[in-house]
Enzyme design. Structure first.
Site, mmCIF file in Angstrom:
data_model
loop_
_atom_site.group_PDB
_atom_site.id
_atom_site.type_symbol
_atom_site.label_atom_id
_atom_site.label_comp_id
_atom_site.label_asym_id
_atom_site.label_seq_id
_atom_site.Cartn_x
_atom_site.Cartn_y
_atom_site.Cartn_z
ATOM 1 N N ASP A 1 0.384 -2.659 -3.379
ATOM 2 C CA ASP A 1 1.284 -1.477 -3.664
ATOM 3 C C ASP A 1 0.907 -0.389 -4.068
ATOM 4 O OD1 ASP A 1 3.189 -3.453 -2.279
ATOM 5 O OD2 ASP A 1 3.801 -3.655 -4.142
ATOM 6 N N ASP B 1 0.654 -1.152 6.271
ATOM 7 C CA ASP B 1 -0.301 -0.478 5.682
ATOM 8 C C ASP B 1 -0.654 0.775 6.751
ATOM 9 O OD1 ASP B 1 -1.471 -1.787 7.738
ATOM 10 O OD2 ASP B 1 -3.193 -2.705 6.387
#
Length: 248
Positions: free
Chosen positions: A143, A169
Site C-alpha cells: 500500500d 496496481d
C-alpha cells in the site's frame, strides 16, 4: 316675455367678478396648497393590515419558520449529496480519483477534442514486482508503494491533467491537450521520475519499476477504447522490458 333688470344683472356680474378675482387669504392659500390625505394600507404576504388578526399573524410567522427550516434542510442535503459524489469518485486507498471518475474525465476530454480539435493523450501504468513487495514486506508495504507512486505522479503533472488509480496496481494519467509526441515525452518523464524516486521500506530504499503505454485519442474514440489502446501499448512495453531483462 321677462326683461332682466339691468341694474340687478350688473350687480350680479360684479359680484361674480369680485369672487373670482379676489385674492385668497393666507389661511385659504395654506389649505389649498396642503397635500391631500392619503390612507396607506400595509399588507403582509398580500393580507391587508386590517385583516391581519393575531391568529393569522401567528400562522404566517409559523409558516415562514417552516419554510426557513426546509430551506436549511435542503441546503444541508445538497451539501451531503456533493460530499457523497466526491467520495464515490475517490479511490478507497489513495488520495486520487478512481476508475469511475477517470473514465468520466476521459469522456469529457474526448468531447473537448471533438469540439476544438485539440488532441490529448492517455497513459496507462502497471507496476512491476508488486507481488514481490507484498510477499517480502507485507501488504502494508505494498500500500505504501501505491501511495508513493500516486504522489509522485500527482506532484509532477499540470492542474489540467488527471491521475487516477484504475484498480490493483494500475494507474491512468490524462495529459490534457498533448499531441502524440508531447504525450509520449511527458509519459517517459513521469515513468523515469517514478523509477528514480526511491521508496523506503523498513529503512531500505527500493526502486519502483513500472511499464506504461500511451494513446493519443481522437474525437471519435470511446473512453474505454482509448484506455484499451493505452493498455495494449503498456503490455507491449512490459514485454520489451522483460526481454531486456532476459538478455541481461
Amino acid at each position: 316675455m321677462k326683461i332682466a333688470n339691468p341694474i340687478e344683472g350688473a350687480a350680479t356680474a360684479g359680484i361674480r367678478r369680485t369672487a373670482e378675482s379676489r385674492p385668497l387669504s393666507r389661511g385659504e392659500a395654506r389649505a389649498a396648497s396642503a397635500p391631500r390625505s392619503i390612507t396607506d394600507t400595509v399588507e403582509t404576504l398580500g393580507i391587508p393590515s386590517g385583516e391581519l388578526t393575531p391568529s393569522v399573524h401567528k400562522a404566517i410567522v409559523t409558516l415562514i419558520g417552516e419554510v426557513d427550516t426546509l430551506r436549511r434542510d435542503l441546503d444541508a442535503a445538497n451539501r451531503r449529496l456533493r460530499e457523497l459524489e466526491d467520495l464515490a469518485d475517490m479511490d478507497t486507498l489513495l488520495p486520487v480519483p478512481n476508475r469511475r471518475a477517470f473514465v468520466r474525465e476521459l469522456n469529457r476530454m474526448i468531447s473537448f477534442a471533438e469540439r476544438y480539435g485539440a488532441p490529448s493523450t492517455v497513459m496507462f501504468i502497471d507496476l512491476n514486482d508488486m507481488k514481490v513487495i507484498n510477499d517480502t514486506y507485507g501488504h502494508e508495504a505494498g500500500d505504501k508503494a501505491l501511495l508513493h507512486v500516486a504522489r509522485t505522479l500527482s506532484d509532477n503533472i499540470r492542474g489540467t491533467d488527471t491521475v487516477a488509480r484504475l484498480g490493483g496496481d494500475e494507474f491512468g494519467v490524462i495529459l490534457a491537450q498533448a499531441d502524440e509526441e508531447t504525450g509520449r515525452r511527458k509519459a517517459e518523464d513521469l515513468a523515469a521520475l517514478v523509477r528514480q524516486t526511491p521508496l523506503t521500506i523498513n529503512g531500505t530504499q527500493h526502486a519502483v519499476n513500472l511499464a506504461y503505454g500511451t494513446y493519443t485519442f481522437r474525437s471519435d474514440d470511446a473512453p474505454e477504447t482509448a484506455l484499451a489502446r493505452a493498455d495494449e501499448a503498456m503490455y507491449a512495453n512490459k514485454k520489451a522490458i522483460k526481454g531486456e531483462n532476459a538478455v541481461r
